[in-house]
Design an enzyme around this catalytic site. Structure first.
Site, PDB file in Angstrom:
ATOM      1  N   SER B 185     144.615  26.776   3.233  1.00 27.07           N
ATOM      2  CA  SER B 185     145.615  26.020   2.469  1.00 27.07           C
ATOM      3  C   SER B 185     146.090  24.748   3.142  1.00 27.07           C
ATOM      4  CB  SER B 185     146.814  26.916   2.172  1.00 27.07           C
ATOM      5  OG  SER B 185     147.420  27.333   3.383  1.00 27.07           O
ATOM      6  N   HIS B 213     142.985  30.217  -2.762  1.00 25.27           N
ATOM      7  CA  HIS B 213     142.818  28.801  -3.124  1.00 25.27           C
ATOM      8  C   HIS B 213     141.423  28.490  -3.659  1.00 25.27           C
ATOM      9  CE1 HIS B 213     146.618  27.006  -1.676  1.00 25.27           C
ATOM     10  NE2 HIS B 213     146.623  28.056  -0.855  1.00 25.27           N
ATOM     11  N   LYS B 244     147.847  30.216  -8.617  1.00 23.13           N
ATOM     12  CA  LYS B 244     147.252  28.889  -8.413  1.00 23.13           C
ATOM     13  C   LYS B 244     146.408  28.533  -9.643  1.00 23.13           C
ATOM     14  CE  LYS B 244     147.917  29.202  -3.490  1.00 23.13           C
ATOM     15  NZ  LYS B 244     148.998  30.172  -3.621  1.00 23.13           N
TER      16      LYS B 244
END
Lengths: 85, 395
Positions: B185, B213, B244
């Site tokens: 990240s 991610h 996300k």
């Protein structure tokens, strides 16, 4: 037979920790890593990896909970080195 | 020092990094207009610091599903999966995730943080070893602490260092859980998964991959890094988040190991928390369908990512190790990072400011996150502002 002693470890730690510390601060076995050296968590974790490689031992992060002073860290390294033999 | 004085000390350390009146952390967003625009204070700003990678936060399908779920099932479940909060939607989403990954089973958690906490603390315990990448997310560290296992770090993305530590563990490597992330990240770089899989096999260890991610971002169907390298079957446990690419909140773990379901009985972060709300589950199910069929969205996302990355690199900024949706600029000092962050905000661009010790290796970062909904014109504007700020802040 163990080929290191606690004094050797203390000397090595003092040398390594000097790079983090105020040059005017004298590093002794009783120096507090956090309050006197103000070593942040990332620097401490990176130092642990260096010590692991230097002494060829595994130092679990959870073993650091009781480490306050330079001497505490030296004692931990010494114990883990003994255990690894 | 008293309990409250400790908190005061932590707060003053943070305040000392920032000039008075400028709150870079937790900045309030007053109104959201779209996946790319919002209002901060009185200013309309371009959002370049969210994790909304596929730009689905306003998708009509997800909004409709959430509305219908509220109308039909109410606003909350008021209980845990193990007690009174186990709805058909939770089970359906678990089956859909298992089907998506072609895995035997899936467990849905209430947050992505809890997915790591619950999976890790359920898999390992005292006497076992967690061997984790040095740049791991806090949810991984916290899961390891909760487990009571010995926690050993290896240098970030360094497979030689990983092997050295595995070798050092000797017989204990068989009781070792290696934990890595698909995309990290902070710098947006990817784990060298093929080499890590090779090592986990050689040392009979177990591998957990967090695709938080990388879900929706990597792989033909958006499964993540494991799909990109054709290694889904080689990874023991995959965790991820709904917050996300899927624009919800929640998390999951998928695995082919039949023991995964046993986690439901030993994992406190799964057992002792309320289950996700019906609207969250319904919106996530709709988003997962869009993600699976989101090839065009991924292409658009990567076009934007490459455009911003190559432009910042050409300007002379020190950027992330490789292109990706997270484009971090690495600055020499917290002051420089703060000046860049402030300059971008003054020009209507919202990004993330990351100062030591949160950033790796004591660096200071201004982190941009692009998404599929950004237009070429918006990315061009960002590049233009970065160009103007380079001469005043970096040089």
């Amino acid at each position: 037979m163990v080929d290191i002693n606690q004094e050797d470890i203390l000397r090595l730690l003092a040398q390594r920790l000097a790079s983090f510390a105020n040059p005017e601060l004298e590093i002794t076995p009783d120096t507090n890593l956090i309050t006197q050296l103000a070593i942040d968590s990332i620097k401490l974790l990176n130092l642990i990896m260096e010590l692991e490689d230097h002494f060829d031992i595994s130092i679990p992060l959870n073993a650091l909970t009781d480490v306050v002073t330079v001497r505490d860290l030296a004692n931990l390294v010494y114990k883990l080195k003994l255990d690894s033999k | 020092m008293s309990l409250l004085e400790k908190l005061d000390a932590a707060a003053s350390a943070r305040i000392a990094q920032l000039p008075s009146g400028l709150g870079a952390f937790g900045i309030p967003i007053e109104e959201i207009y779209s996946p790319t625009e919002a209002r901060i204070g009185t200013k309309r700003i371009l959002l370049l610091g969210t994790n909304n990678y596929l730009g689905l936060s306003f998708s009509p399908e997800c909004r409709k599903a959430a509305h219908e779920a509220i109308d039909q099932e109410g606003t909350g479940t008021t209980g845990s999966r193990m007690a009174n909060g186990n709805y058909s939607g939770h089970r359906a989403l678990e089956m859909e995730f298992a089907d998506f990954y072609q895995c035997r089973s899936c467990i849905v958690f209430t947050t992505g943080y809890q997915a790591n906490l619950g999976t890790i603390s359920g898999l390992i315990g005292p006497g076992d070893v967690a061997l984790i990448d040095g740049d791991s997310h806090a949810s991984i560290y916290d899961g390891c602490v909760l487990s009571g296992a010995d926690i050993i770090r290896f240098r970030h993305n360094d497979v030689i260092d990983l092997e050295k530590r595995l070798r050092r563990l000797g017989e204990r490597s068989k009781n070792t859980l290696i934990i890595v992330e698909g995309i990290y990240s902070m710098l947006g770089d990817q784990a060298p998964l093929a080499d890590i899989v090779r090592l986990k096999k050689a040392y009979n260890s177990t591998l957990l991959l967090d695709e938080a991610h990388s879900l929706g971002v990597l792989g033909e169907t958006g499964q993540g890094l494991a799909e990109k390298y054709g290694l889904i079957g080689e990874v023991d446990f995959i965790t991820g988040t709904f917050s996300k690419s899927l624009c919800g909140i929640g998390g999951y773990c998928v695995s082919n190991h039949p023991q995964l379901d046993q986690l439901r009985y030993v994992s406190h972060p799964y057992i002792f928390t309320a289950s996700p709300s019906p609207a969250t589950i319904a919106a996530t199910r709709a988003a997962l369908k869009l993600l699976k069929n989101g090839r065009e969205l991924r292409e658009r996302l990567w076009e934007n990512a490459r455009q911003l990355y190559s432009h910042l690199q050409a300007l002379g900024y020190q950027v992330s190790p490789e292109p990706g949706p997270i484009v971090a600029t690495i600055l020499d000092s917290p002051q420089q990072a703060l000046a860049l962050w402030k300059g971008l905000l003054e020009n209507g661009i919202y990004v993330n400011l990351i100062l030591p010790p949160a950033a790796p290796e004591g660096k200071s970062l201004v982190r941009c996150s692009v998404n599929a909904a950004h237009t070429t014109k918006q990315i061009e504007y960002v590049c233009e502002v970065f160009s103007r700020l380079y001469s005043s802040i970096i040089q």
